[in-house]
Design an enzyme around this catalytic site. Structure first.
Site, PDB file in Angstrom:
ATOM      1  N   HIS A 105     -11.690  -8.354   3.633  1.00  0.00           N
ATOM      2  CA  HIS A 105     -10.429  -7.842   4.191  1.00  0.00           C
ATOM      3  C   HIS A 105     -10.312  -6.365   3.858  1.00  0.00           C
ATOM      4  CE1 HIS A 105      -6.302  -7.720   5.610  1.00  0.00           C
ATOM      5  NE2 HIS A 105      -6.068  -6.927   4.570  1.00  0.00           N
ATOM      6  N   ASP A 158       4.273 -16.067   6.276  1.00  0.00           N
ATOM      7  CA  ASP A 158       3.828 -14.679   6.271  1.00  0.00           C
ATOM      8  C   ASP A 158       4.108 -14.005   7.603  1.00  0.00           C
ATOM      9  OD1 ASP A 158       2.354 -12.331   5.216  1.00  0.00           O
ATOM     10  OD2 ASP A 158       1.059 -12.809   6.909  1.00  0.00           O
ATOM     11  N   ARG A 189       9.509  -7.252   7.250  1.00  0.00           N
ATOM     12  CA  ARG A 189       9.210  -6.096   6.392  1.00  0.00           C
ATOM     13  C   ARG A 189       9.024  -4.839   7.233  1.00  0.00           C
ATOM     14  NH1 ARG A 189       4.021  -7.926   4.167  1.00  0.00           N
ATOM     15  NH2 ARG A 189       3.861  -5.848   3.289  1.00  0.00           N
ATOM     16  N   SER A 217       0.919 -11.325   1.148  1.00  0.00           N
ATOM     17  CA  SER A 217       0.701 -11.434   2.592  1.00  0.00           C
ATOM     18  C   SER A 217      -0.787 -11.547   2.893  1.00  0.00           C
ATOM     19  CB  SER A 217       1.292 -10.200   3.294  1.00  0.00           C
ATOM     20  OG  SER A 217       0.925 -10.164   4.653  1.00  0.00           O
ATOM     21  N   LYS A 270      -3.013 -15.519   3.642  1.00  0.00           N
ATOM     22  CA  LYS A 270      -3.786 -15.798   4.865  1.00  0.00           C
ATOM     23  C   LYS A 270      -5.252 -16.056   4.536  1.00  0.00           C
ATOM     24  CE  LYS A 270      -2.114 -12.062   6.673  1.00  0.00           C
ATOM     25  NZ  LYS A 270      -1.570 -10.935   7.435  1.00  0.00           N
TER      26      LYS A 270
END
Length: 427
Positions: free
Chosen positions: A86, A165, A172, A187, A191
């Site tokens: 990520h 999320d 947000r 967050s 995931k």
């Protein structure tokens, strides 16, 4: 789940600097997902978290509650070790595109659930949708079958994964609470843990084009996420990497796919290759394959074969020509010297102005729009040399993009000192 709680009491606890109990966290995340806690109440709690922070155990419990809001994929049917990457997002950050098939070519399986771009940072799914026929949506069964057969999937997360999320992320975005490290970390990790991967490598960007502007901020986020991964049984490591300069030469959608394919063909810009290989080594080590050389898979064509199989599996034509822009404006140097810097944020905004990005998540993106750099920091330039080009479908977009891009490139009489791309490893 019985209540026993009032949202306002949970808000007051965090407003006053208190620590939320496990029961409070479980209740508020579940109740918000079900619509029992209203948006304005969760907005107040998010702001209190931004201002007062959370302890490590609070963040771990919040993440667990977000995972519990939906399904957790079971990848046990996949015969290879699973590992994902990520990135916290940047300008020209197309690394997922060559990295995913490269790691698959080396024997691991990469379940890459990706997102779309917003503002000055591009989205992996938008880039891949430049390829005719390619589809971002796959069912859970298709996802697992493709992982097992091809070893690589890049797709959109299904609605069933961490629905809390999705709801909180949108909130947000409009309440000025995006920057809260506990909320960013939970967050991302909710995931990634819900997708079922066995190991995870994080690319935490630092610099003008990144979300985290300082190394200290990025380090805090990276450490928080590495600890969360460990707490949930996912082997996690993080690299802090520089995002003060765009990655590679291409910023946009189709242009970044083209550059990614060049990397898979054994070429491409040195920085993109360096980061792709560095992350591949970390991923393979985390997956229990530390002795496999990803560089060899780039050189001998295995990574390209893996890319073609991955694109075809999702309906794409890997041989289709990329769409090209109708309008191209080349900007040239007005003085001799060296490129001292190319500001990632300004170039990202320029690409967005050209149509490569979106202001709101429902906006369309332009496939051929973007910026292509001709010079990078350290390169010598003479008057008249091409510095970069702006590409757009709509000529009316060029002037605003030019105003942004013209602030990005600085030319100096001497070459700048080279800075490392990988700043630090955590985990």
């Amino acid at each position: 789940m019985s209540s026993g709680f009032a949202a306002v009491d949970v808000i007051r606890t965090k407003r006053d600097g208190g620590v939320l109990s496990d029961a409070q966290i479980d209740w508020v995340v579940d109740a918000y997902t079900r619509g029992v806690v209203a948006d304005e109440q969760m907005s107040a709690l998010a702001m209190a978290i931004l201002l007062n922070g959370m302890t490590g155990p609070e963040i771990a419990r919040w993440t667990a509650a977000m995972i519990a809001s939906g399904e957790r994929l079971d990848l046990s049917a996949v015969r290879r070790p699973t590992v994902d990457k990520h990135s916290t997002g940047g300008v020209g950050d197309k690394i997922t595109l060559p990295l995913t098939p490269l790691v698959a070519a080396c024997g691991a399986a990469v379940p890459q659930l990706s997102g779309r771009g917003l503002g000055h940072t591009g989205g992996t799914l938008d880039k891949l949708e430049s390829i005719p026929g390619w589809r971002a949506t796959v069912s859970n069964d298709e996802f697992i079958a493709q992982l097992d057969e091809v070893g690589a999937v890049i797709c959109a997360a299904g609605a069933g994964l961490a629905p809390a999320d999705r709801k909180l992320y949108a909130l947000r975005d409009v309440t000025g609470t995006v920057e809260a490290i506990p909320l960013i970390a939970s967050s991302i990790m909710s995931k990634k843990i819900a997708e079922g991967t066995g190991a995870l490598v994080l690319d935490v960007k630092v610099g003008s084009g990144a979300f985290m502007k300082s190394v200290d901020q990025a380090r805090e986020l990276a450490r928080t996420m590495v600890e969360l991964g460990g707490a949930h049984g996912v082997r996690t490591v993080a690299l802090l990497t520089d995002m003060s300069t765009p990655l590679g030469l291409a910023i946009g959608n189709a242009v970044e796919v083209t550059e990614s394919v060049e990397v898979l063909a054994g070429g491409g810009p040195a920085d993109v290759v360096e980061l792709t290989v560095a992350l591949a080594r970390e991923m393979l080590a985390a997956a229990g394959l530390p002795d496999v050389d990803p560089g060899a898979a780039l050189r001998d064509g295995r990574a390209m074969d893996s890319w073609r199989a991955m694109i075809r599996a999702q309906g794409g034509d890997p041989d289709a020509p990329m769409p090209t822009a109708a309008e191209v404006e080349v900007v040239r140097a007005e003085q001799d010297g060296y490129v001292a810097s190319v500001d990632a944020y300004a170039m990202g905004v320029a690409a967005w102005r050209l149509g490569a990005g979106r202001a709101r998540k429902e906006d369309p993106v332009s496939v051929p729009a973007g910026v292509v750099l001709h010079k990078r920091p350290g390169d010598p330039v003479r008057v008249g040399d091409a510095l970069y080009e702006l590409r757009a479908e709509d000529p009316s977009r060029i002037p605003a993009a030019l105003a942004e891009a013209s602030r990005a490139v600085h030319i100096a009489p001497t070459a700048p000192t080279a800075t490392p791309l990988v700043i630090e490893r955590i985990g």
